[in-house]
Each structure stands twice: as structure tokens, then as C-alpha cells.
Design an enzyme around this catalytic site. Structure first.
Site, PDB file in Angstrom:
ATOM      1  CG  HIS A 198       5.761   1.117   7.176  1.00 24.35           C
ATOM      2  ND1 HIS A 198       6.365   0.069   7.814  1.00 24.35           N
ATOM      3  CD2 HIS A 198       4.513   1.212   7.702  1.00 24.35           C
ATOM      4  CE1 HIS A 198       5.512  -0.461   8.689  1.00 24.35           C
ATOM      5  NE2 HIS A 198       4.378   0.226   8.638  1.00 24.35           N
ATOM      6  CD  GLU A 199       2.156   4.110   7.566  1.00 22.82           C
ATOM      7  OE1 GLU A 199       1.104   3.432   7.422  1.00 22.82           O
ATOM      8  OE2 GLU A 199       2.866   4.018   8.573  1.00 22.82           O
ATOM      9  CG  HIS A 241       0.072  -0.599   5.983  1.00 23.30           C
ATOM     10  ND1 HIS A 241      -0.166  -1.824   6.565  1.00 23.30           N
ATOM     11  CD2 HIS A 241       0.926   0.040   6.823  1.00 23.30           C
ATOM     12  CE1 HIS A 241       0.507  -1.922   7.693  1.00 23.30           C
ATOM     13  NE2 HIS A 241       1.185  -0.794   7.874  1.00 23.30           N
TER      14      HIS A 241
END
Length: 184
Positions: free
Chosen positions: A139-140, A143
Site C-alpha cells: 500500500h505504501e 503511494h
């Protein structure tokens, strides 16, 4: 460190920085200053009840990922992370995001990953991550590549979410304007 001592601010939707690709941290940027910045990111993440945060979420367009899914475990501080292996096995998990208040999206991710990264002090590491930590790291890392939870939902759901966010922002703006009014 409490929130008042940490001047990092979370970048919220619809800030266009969330759609930009981050850059690698340069060799000369490693060291105590970067370690302190990573610690500040960790503190901000914890203050907000998060389990992961990326550089872009605090306005830093460098490839930085902080993960701490279990407060009893030491935090994972990754600089310039690269996923080198992914399991074929996947899992679906409902994900939220500090930059997208109130949004929950079911996302399918690799169950296990291997990641090559540097520590803030410049030590190279390769580690294997499983289940929740693997999900958070992916998820990170999304980004860092300009990808957000909105990229995992239908156009209709995006429109509904964006309308809700605009409505909340209007309410906040009106409240702030009302506080600035002086009544005699």
C-alpha cells in the site's frame, strides 16, 4: 513526541502530489537527519492511529516508507524500497489511508513479498514480509508510485467519495470562517 511537537502535516485528497511518482533518496541524504525525519514520520503515523506512512503523505517526494503494524515490534523504516519477489498467493484486505479519511477499499495484494531497501543511515537490507506487513508495505509503495486507493475502485464510487470530501471541506471552511467573525 506528541502532535504539537511534530510539524509534519498529512497530505489529503485531492492534493495532486498524491498522484506523483516519488524520487529515490540520494546517497548524500542518508544519515542522522534522514533518521530523525523517519522518526517524525513514525510519530505522526502513530499519533493518527496509522500502521504505515509514505514520504508523499507528509509532503516529502522521496521514496520513504514507514511501517509499524504491531506497536510491540520495532518499526520498519525503508528508504528506496524495491519489491524483489512476490508470492503467487494473494489475499484481500480492507484498507484505509491517512490521506483519504473515511475511505475503506478491499484490495487484493500479494500475501508474501521480499523487499530490498536501505535504512535511513544507509545500511542495505533485504527482508521477507508476510500477511499484514506485506499488505501495508505494498500500500505504501503504491503511494511512492503515484497510485492511491481511488485507483482500486469504480468511477462511481470515486465520484461519491469525492463529493463527500468536498462537502466535509465546505463545512470545515464555513466553521473556520465563522470563528473568524467578530460579534459585538
Amino acid at each position: 513526541m506528541n502532535d504539537s511537537e511534530n510539524d509534519l502535516e498529512i497530505v489529503f485528497v485531492p492534493d495532486t502530489r498524491l498522484k506523483k511518482v516519488s524520487r529515490d533518496v540520494e546517497k548524500e541524504e542518508f544519515g542522522e537527519d534522514l533518521r530523525n525525519h523517519a522518526e517524525n514520520m513514525l510519530a505522526k503515523m502513530r499519533d493518527l492511529g496509522g500502521v504505515g506512512i509514505s514520504g508523499v503523505q507528509v509532503g516529502d517526494m522521496r521514496n520513504i516508507v514507514i511501517v509499524n503494524s504491531n506497536i510491540a515490534d520495532p518499526p520498519i523504516m525503508m528508504i528506496n524500497p524495491k519489491i524483489t519477489e512476490r508470492s503467487e498467493e494473494t489475499l484481500k484486505a480492507e484498507e484505509g489511508c491517512l490521506s483519504f479519511p473515511g475511505l475503506k477499499v478491499e484490495v487484493e495484494r500479494n500475501k508474501n513479498i521480499s523487499v530490498n531497501y536501505m535504512t535511513p543511515l544507509g545500511e542495505e537490507k533485504t527482508e521477507d514480509y508476510f500477511d499484514l506487513d506485506a499488505v501495508i508495505i505494498q500500500h505504501e509503495m503504491d503511494h511512492l508510485n503515484g497510485k492511491t486507493l481511488l485507483d482500486y475502485i469504480s468511477r462511481l464510487k470515486k465520484d461519491i467519495y469525492n463529493r463527500k470530501i468536498k462537502k466535509v471541506k465546505r463545512k470545515i471552511k464555513m466553521m473556520l470562517e465563522a470563528r473568524q467573525s467578530v460579534y459585538y
